[in-house]
Design an enzyme around this catalytic site. Sequence first.
Site, short mmCIF file in Angstrom:
data_model
loop_
_atom_site.label_atom_id
_atom_site.label_comp_id
_atom_site.label_asym_id
_atom_site.label_seq_id
_atom_site.Cartn_x
_atom_site.Cartn_y
_atom_site.Cartn_z
CE LYS A 82 3.87 -22.98 -19.40
NZ LYS A 82 3.56 -22.43 -20.74
CB SER A 157 4.95 -18.98 -20.58
OG SER A 157 4.07 -19.88 -21.24
CB SER A 181 4.29 -20.29 -24.41
OG SER A 181 3.93 -18.98 -24.04
#
Length: 467
Positions: A82, A157, A181
């Site tokens: 990420k 996210s 997330s």
Amino acid sequence: MTSPHPAPASAAEIAAAVRAGDVSAIEIVQAHLERISRVDPGLNALTVVFADRSREAAAEVDAALAAGRDPGPLAGVPVSVKENIDLIWSATTNGWRGLAGAVPARDASIVRRLREAGAVPVGRGNMPDFGMRWDTDNDLFGRTANPWNRERSAGGSSGGDAVAVATGMSALGVGNDFGGSLRLPAYAAGVVGLRPSQGRVPRAAVNGRPVALTLQQFSVNGPLARTVGDVALALGVMEGWDADDPMSSTAPPLADRAPQRVGMVQHAAGTEVDPEAAAGVDRAAASLRRAGWDVVAVEAPHLEEAAVLWRRLSCTDMLISLDPDALGEPLGRSATAFLRDSTAAARPYESAREYAEAWARRAAIAADWRRLQVEVPLLLGPVSASRMRAPDYDLGGREPADRAWRDLWLTVAANFLGLPALAVPTGLGADGMPTGVQLIGPSWGEHIVLEAGRAVEAGAPRLPSLF
């Protein structure tokens, strides 16, 4: 040139095949790179693709094997990382234009551990600005699409990593979970996502910089994968004490075997649960019963209050840490709208007394959850009370912001209390989208969560392959 060897379906299978010499790490990585070039232009899950560097890293794995050395338990496994986790091959942007050039000096501890175990980063996973939305979009890289239905959100996210794993662009994704997330994108994409216990997996190097208290207490790094076994494999590599993260610790010895009992939380404190989401919970409960688990109905203690406190504390800290004057550059358009709408609805704390009282209340709520989980170690419920909505469903004013948060009461309660939680798919819904559930365990109870997760996985209908 197209690789003659199709990539195995799981990270464990990839590592086993590479270690046995059935396929080279180079062939595995090349197959994934070719998949990325075909699939990602329509999904925008990966912001950066490390074509040359991933081939070089794969060659090092093959060289280690040729020299008789053990390349590690993740030999040749392609992973995505990420955008808010340090990897020296590219900037750690947090999905924000203001950090587009912020290339780190060293890898995050979890990235280093994964690479030392033989894993090969192939790309960076997309995310919203600073990870603060439940959708994946930003001004720097754009939107990540849901591979099941472009009219539905990919979640956030860690949406980029979840989509990359679901579509075979990576075998493992590395993300984080501050308020669902990892679990929400896993639900949206039909993969497995683990939010570990607070402190089990190092989060980030502090390096003398202040870190908001909610980030310290609510946010953890964790893995995404296509199987529960792969998530467990990744956790074993990523976990453990780290000098750079004062919240990190080593897992305590396993306690005596806990009761094989699961508490079914069908309705989130009066919030209406979509029939498809409820059906997924029912399927998971049936699978657990068949595997010998005792499934009982429970009420999660103070669920609404926990969700409210999580939101108010989070928004209070976000207003401080994401202030444009402090950042020096504004947030992106959607992030600005989300922060405005969410903080307007959440009523951030205005006094130190209120803020301190909220943290004090957390201990009382945690005690009640702990007492419940002595007798009923696991809670089973929906990741979201709704199906995945349209992109930008969490924008548009106070009402959409409230609705997005209310759907996730059970999810954010796990963050509020620092508990491990596993999202597992439970088949395909009538709407053509994956269904799924989450299992929330006691602190440091990942072994129980994963055991139950395997039972849910074994009893669930398999999702159609996206690759």
